[in-house]
Design a protein around this motif. Sequence first.
Motif, short mmCIF file in Angstrom:
data_model
loop_
_atom_site.label_atom_id
_atom_site.label_comp_id
_atom_site.label_asym_id
_atom_site.label_seq_id
_atom_site.Cartn_x
_atom_site.Cartn_y
_atom_site.Cartn_z
N TYR A 48 -6.60 -3.85 -49.66
CA TYR A 48 -7.55 -4.54 -48.79
C TYR A 48 -6.79 -5.53 -47.91
O TYR A 48 -6.20 -6.49 -48.41
CB TYR A 48 -8.60 -5.26 -49.63
N CYS A 49 -6.81 -5.27 -46.59
CA CYS A 49 -6.10 -6.14 -45.64
C CYS A 49 -7.13 -6.98 -44.88
O CYS A 49 -8.01 -6.42 -44.21
CB CYS A 49 -5.30 -5.30 -44.65
N PRO A 50 -7.03 -8.31 -44.97
CA PRO A 50 -8.00 -9.16 -44.26
C PRO A 50 -7.84 -9.02 -42.74
O PRO A 50 -6.74 -8.82 -42.24
CB PRO A 50 -7.67 -10.57 -44.74
N LEU A 51 -8.95 -9.12 -42.04
CA LEU A 51 -8.97 -8.95 -40.59
C LEU A 51 -9.07 -10.29 -39.88
O LEU A 51 -9.58 -11.27 -40.43
CB LEU A 51 -10.17 -8.08 -40.17
N SER A 52 -8.62 -10.33 -38.64
CA SER A 52 -8.83 -11.49 -37.79
C SER A 52 -10.29 -11.54 -37.38
O SER A 52 -11.05 -10.58 -37.58
CB SER A 52 -7.95 -11.40 -36.54
N VAL A 53 -10.71 -12.65 -36.78
CA VAL A 53 -12.10 -12.78 -36.35
C VAL A 53 -12.44 -11.68 -35.34
O VAL A 53 -13.50 -11.04 -35.43
CB VAL A 53 -12.36 -14.17 -35.75
N GLU A 54 -11.55 -11.45 -34.38
CA GLU A 54 -11.81 -10.41 -33.38
C GLU A 54 -11.96 -9.04 -34.03
O GLU A 54 -12.87 -8.28 -33.70
CB GLU A 54 -10.68 -10.38 -32.35
N SER A 55 -11.09 -8.74 -34.99
CA SER A 55 -11.17 -7.44 -35.67
C SER A 55 -12.40 -7.35 -36.56
O SER A 55 -12.99 -6.27 -36.71
CB SER A 55 -9.90 -7.21 -36.50
#
Length: 682
Positions: free
Chosen positions: A339-346
């Motif tokens: 599980y890779c956390p995303l940036s706000v934009e992503s």
Amino acid sequence: MLEERLNSTQVMMPGSSQAVEVDEVEDLAQLEEVCESSVLLNLKKRFHRDSIYTYIGNMLLSINPFKLLSIYTEDLRQQYQGKEKHNNAPHIYAIADAAFCQSQNSTQEHCIIISGQSGSGKTEAAKLIVHYLNRKLKEISPSHQPMDVLPILESFGNAKTILNNNSSRFGKYLHIHILHGVVVGTSLSKYLLEKSRIVFQAKEERNYHVFYELLAGMNEWDKQDIYLQGAETYFYLNQGRACEIQGKHDKQDFLLLVHCLETIGLHADQLATIWAILSSILQLGNICFSSYEVESFEVARIFSEAEARRVGNLLQVSAEALQTVITHRVTETTYDRIYCPLSVESAIESRDAIAKTLYSVLFDWILERINDWLIPTEMDSTVGIVDIYGFEDLSVNSFEQLCINFANEQLQQFVNKALVAQEQEEYSAEQIQWYPIVLEDSNGCLDLISARPYGILRILDDQTCLPQATDHTFLQKCHYHHGNSPYYTKPKIPLPVFTIYHYAGAVTYQVHNFLNKNHDQFRPEVLELFARSRLQMVSGLFRKVQERHIQQKELGRARGYRSQMTTVAGHFQQSLLELTTRLERCKTTFIRCFKPNYVKLPGIFDVDYMATQLRHGGILETIHIRKEGFPIRIPFALFMERYGVLLAQRSETQSCEEQVVTLLETVGAEEGQYQLGLTKVQ
């Protein structure tokens, strides 16, 4: 200005220094002189007396009056039924009846292709044809009528755009099935539903009608049960600042929608699930994010869990799992999931992708239910109606406009080729010498967009499948491969845009989000989440999508184009190829729709605006094709019948040739065509 060169009765003809009188004609092939001014003047005179239909041979030109006209009565329908086209004034009923009759006299499928700019009346034209043919259905099967499903398609597939308050945002091929001369059912095929509209609308535009109809028409108690409020409170509905449309009654349209859904056999639980899915989409749009730092990276977290919990309750899935798939990208390895956390934009893109997935899966399911209800068990012939999006040039043109305009480019080329082929076929059958007119070929623009290996959509597919690719790298490759093309222009200053010179004019496309919009892959973790729903309908929908997704990937690998089969552009090109291949097997009739003005008001005939559409549609070339040899196409049997009457009344001093000339004059032939009539009689 072209407007200044036209007056009420006169026009300047090519090669002439004097204005001449122009008589109004119902078929533009009967104009004595063909030029842009004479065509426009004829159309303008007819438009101002509400004659919105004009022929060019077998092609019908239709001008949107932007008002209701009393020309679609039952008496008028009967007037056109079974009659030869030349016996009545130009009308869409004549085209519908001719298509029906030809389908009965040939084993070849007949198809009516409706084209024109967005807002020109294509969808209304399709509805009028269905309505005309629908009367034949009542004679045998009054319970399953295609008119009953059109409100469903409009609610879920139409939206307000800058150009049109009721724009169809998906292409459709409507199949009218006939058995023993009676309409027994219909079926539908769709092309490229505009998914991006679900999460974004430009200024003065709306999302799909169904959202606003739901909020206006559902009673307050039921709305509270599924967490619904006013349209202005939802980000997915209020971006265009146009939540209401003047003249559209969303509350009444919702009641009609419910009635139609019940008519096609949906029961209360299914309707409740449909409303729950639509509400869930709106809740997703209101999910907001904040960022926090993890190991020097800014990652997203959901600001408030309320909306996610509502979606969980509505669709009976885990709210915690939903939040995880929104804010994380899941990568599967042989042994585990990462599980890779995303940036706000992503994370915003992830949220929007889930909303688009929910809507598109629901739309496809509704279309399946419609076809299950409409398709007959037996048929012996078919009339097809193609109603596909019109050419678009908006203030901001993105990936959707590129696909729409590519489809129009392809369709226009097909129309040109089909017109020439039909003329060649008829002239050969009549044994008349044929001097073909060479129409402008749009292959150059089509190749620019779609040819292997470096067409724009091919480059986009390749870039979409590269992990490090961006919209910028896609644009640079387009500039590199097409910078010298006469159909392509890159900006003089470094802006994220490119311009394509289509048959209908130059359009500038902004590449922001091209790669993201081209992703057609359903994320496995999203499919899995909704496939585990405790709502039977939701879990069933997504299990089918899971199975279809796996089959499609395996098929793509087997055929060797793995990337193309999993992108919107690849899927769209394949669908368009299938459509044109099918059309090539059909006997085709064309309806060309026009907008008389840009402001969508009745009574205004904007000459310059109409002239642009005439040029883009190749109308003058079409008229010239008809005028080259044989514009009067009365059936030989009817010609001989009239000749027999004339023979009985002839003067003894008249020769046979003089009699035929007299007859040709009575049916409106021109001097240049007399010899053709004489040849035929001899």
